[in-house]
Design a protein around this motif. Structure first.
Motif, mmCIF file in Angstrom:
data_model
loop_
_atom_site.group_PDB
_atom_site.id
_atom_site.type_symbol
_atom_site.label_atom_id
_atom_site.label_comp_id
_atom_site.label_asym_id
_atom_site.label_seq_id
_atom_site.Cartn_x
_atom_site.Cartn_y
_atom_site.Cartn_z
ATOM 1 N N ASP A 161 -80.382 -35.081 -13.789
ATOM 2 C CA ASP A 161 -80.861 -35.342 -12.440
ATOM 3 C C ASP A 161 -81.515 -36.712 -12.359
ATOM 4 O O ASP A 161 -81.767 -37.360 -13.379
ATOM 5 C CB ASP A 161 -81.877 -34.278 -12.017
ATOM 6 N N ILE A 162 -81.811 -37.128 -11.136
ATOM 7 C CA ILE A 162 -82.690 -38.259 -10.890
ATOM 8 C C ILE A 162 -83.703 -37.804 -9.841
ATOM 9 O O ILE A 162 -83.427 -36.900 -9.057
ATOM 10 C CB ILE A 162 -81.948 -39.524 -10.406
ATOM 11 N N ASP A 163 -84.887 -38.407 -9.872
ATOM 12 C CA ASP A 163 -85.876 -38.079 -8.845
ATOM 13 C C ASP A 163 -86.445 -39.377 -8.287
ATOM 14 O O ASP A 163 -86.475 -40.405 -8.973
ATOM 15 C CB ASP A 163 -86.986 -37.194 -9.412
ATOM 16 N N PHE A 164 -86.921 -39.317 -7.034
ATOM 17 C CA PHE A 164 -87.432 -40.521 -6.378
ATOM 18 C C PHE A 164 -88.317 -40.125 -5.202
ATOM 19 O O PHE A 164 -88.224 -39.016 -4.670
ATOM 20 C CB PHE A 164 -86.287 -41.422 -5.905
ATOM 21 N N THR A 165 -89.192 -41.031 -4.838
ATOM 22 C CA THR A 165 -90.089 -40.809 -3.701
ATOM 23 C C THR A 165 -89.485 -41.433 -2.446
ATOM 24 O O THR A 165 -88.483 -42.166 -2.504
ATOM 25 C CB THR A 165 -91.464 -41.431 -3.963
ATOM 26 N N GLU A 166 -90.116 -41.158 -1.311
ATOM 27 C CA GLU A 166 -89.646 -41.735 -0.053
ATOM 28 C C GLU A 166 -89.753 -43.259 -0.084
ATOM 29 O O GLU A 166 -88.892 -43.968 0.433
ATOM 30 C CB GLU A 166 -90.445 -41.161 1.111
ATOM 31 N N LYS A 167 -90.797 -43.773 -0.727
ATOM 32 C CA LYS A 167 -90.966 -45.220 -0.859
ATOM 33 C C LYS A 167 -89.818 -45.815 -1.679
ATOM 34 O O LYS A 167 -89.262 -46.862 -1.327
ATOM 35 C CB LYS A 167 -92.308 -45.531 -1.524
ATOM 36 N N ASP A 168 -89.452 -45.134 -2.772
ATOM 37 C CA ASP A 168 -88.316 -45.585 -3.582
ATOM 38 C C ASP A 168 -87.039 -45.645 -2.743
ATOM 39 O O ASP A 168 -86.249 -46.588 -2.838
ATOM 40 C CB ASP A 168 -88.082 -44.638 -4.764
ATOM 41 N N TRP A 169 -86.845 -44.623 -1.928
ATOM 42 C CA TRP A 169 -85.639 -44.524 -1.105
ATOM 43 C C TRP A 169 -85.569 -45.671 -0.101
ATOM 44 O O TRP A 169 -84.512 -46.279 0.094
ATOM 45 C CB TRP A 169 -85.620 -43.181 -0.399
ATOM 46 N N ILE A 170 -86.680 -45.975 0.522
ATOM 47 C CA ILE A 170 -86.722 -47.050 1.522
ATOM 48 C C ILE A 170 -86.432 -48.403 0.870
ATOM 49 O O ILE A 170 -85.695 -49.232 1.420
ATOM 50 C CB ILE A 170 -88.097 -47.080 2.217
ATOM 51 N N GLU A 171 -86.985 -48.614 -0.317
ATOM 52 C CA GLU A 171 -86.874 -49.923 -0.964
ATOM 53 C C GLU A 171 -85.609 -50.094 -1.804
ATOM 54 O O GLU A 171 -85.147 -51.222 -2.010
ATOM 55 C CB GLU A 171 -88.102 -50.156 -1.850
#
Length: 394
Positions: A161-171
């Motif tokens: 898997d990979i995981d990410f935050t909303e900030k990661d997604w935006i940037e």
């Protein structure tokens, strides 16, 4: 002899609020003829606390505003002797408050605040026995990423898997989309801190991924995207006890209308009032004995690794062609307490809840048997003088 009062706590500020209500009301009903007196403690969607007899009837929740209006606001506090009590709040000039001593709390929350260790911390602070896992295990169990990483560190198989935050997604949206595409032809988008399949979607294209991710961010600011297992078979197993001594139930195979069991499959059917007990499932699971035994053994390993307590349900993803299985998640307060998995062991719902309460009392006594304070002369006159000297040196 007066029965000890067990507070059944449910509801809460969570997308799984209604699911928790189902579990809580089921528990209240099951304990009606037990050795305990029960007291409903309903946490509204705004976080306010209520008690009262109307909270025992599931039909009353159809008109939530009316139900809250007929229920009694309350708080958790100490009485004059220092014992923890649920205290009702007077709603008029001539009304009086009542106090109910708390013997133990049967935690019936699902998701977010309630299952994530926050309410467990309140009960710890008040030194009240409570069912289920402690603060640490509850927090880890609610965090899919942390739970998977811990399991992987002990060579318990987990899906890539990979995981990410909303900030990661935006940037870094384009980079993340590339990484998701690299997982395979299809993937599964999940909020990290939710259950009941809320926000979970299988995606097979970039467009589907973007839609699923942005929908899931409505519920959580941390997401996980897993490689999809195909052909997929879901197998669940419950574990009961403590990290020192626990046992596994039989396995179950949930049956849904979709590849992954959805919220609709679990709760929005013709017998929704039964909660998870109404979902279609095969018990014991129609799988080879060796696979069932391996999943049971792994369930116990994970339960002990996370220092869980009380009862949990552990969910596994299985490749139906190869019978290769992967740990998916642990539910530290499963819907309906997974009582249907213990029927095969000859344990009915009431007896299961009573055992959970007994485990809570034993764990509480074990904790209180330790030294609770450290005798020191830190606040002696000499030490106080030293603190005054520090103030003058500023």
């Amino acid at each position: 002899m007066k029965k000890p009062t067990v507070v059944v706590a449910f509801g809460g500020v969570s997308p799984e609020h209604e699911v928790s209500v189902l579990t809580g009301v089921q528990a209240l009903s099951a304990l009606e003829d037990s050795e305990y007196h029960t007291l409903p403690l309903y946490i509204s969607k705004s976080g306010k606390w209520f008690t009262g007899e109307p909270l025992r009837d599931l039909k009353n929740y159809e008109k939530l505003d009316t139900l809250i209006g007929s229920s009694t606001p309350c708080v958790l506090t100490h009485n004059r002797d220092g014992a923890p009590v649920i205290k009702t709040l007077p709603d008029g000039l001539f009304s009086k408050s009542s106090e109910f001593p708390v013997y133990a709390v049967l935690t019936s929350f699902h998701g977010s605040a309630g299952e994530n260790g926050s309410f467990q911390g309140i009960f710890e602070a008040y030194n009240i026995p409570y069912t289920g896992s402690g603060v640490m295990a509850s927090a880890i169990g609610m965090d899919k990423v942390t739970a998977k990483r811990l399991c992987a560190s002990e060579e318990i198989p987990v899906v890539e898997d990979i995981d990410f935050t909303e900030k990661d997604w935006i940037e870094n949206k384009d980079v993340l989309l590339q990484k998701i595409s690299a997982l395979g032809e299809s993937a599964v988008v999940k909020p990290v801190h939710l259950g009941s399949s809320i926000g979970v979607e299988v995606v097979k294209s970039t467009e589907e991924t973007i839609t699923a991710v942005e929908t899931a961010f409505r519920y959580d600011d941390h997401l996980m995207v897993e490689k999809a297992i195909s052909p997929l078979m879901e197998i669940n197993c419950s574990v009961l006890g403590t990290a020192d001594k626990c046992r596994a139930s039989v396995c179950e195979r949930p049956v849904g209308r979709e590849e992954l069991l959805s919220f609709t499959d679990k709760y929005q059917n013709d017998e929704a009032a039964k909660g998870m007990a109404a979902a279609d499932r095969i018990i014991p699971a129609d799988i080879p004995d060796e696979l069932a035994e391996n999943i049971q053994e792994t369930s116990v390993r994970v339960f002990k690794l996370l220092q869980s307590s009380g009862l949990a349900r552990l969910d596994f993803l299985v490749n139906a062609d190869t019978n290769t299985f992967y740990f998916n998640e642990i539910n530290t307060i499963p819907g309906s307490f997974s009582f249907y998995l213990w029927k095969e062991n000859g344990i009915d719902f009431k007896d299961l809840l009573v055992e959970l309460i007994e485990i809570a009392i034993q764990q509480h006594q074990k904790k209180n048997g330790r030294v609770q304070s450290y005798e020191t002369n830190l606040l002696s006159q000499k030490a106080v003088k030293g603190m005054k000297g520090l103030k003058r040196s500023k």
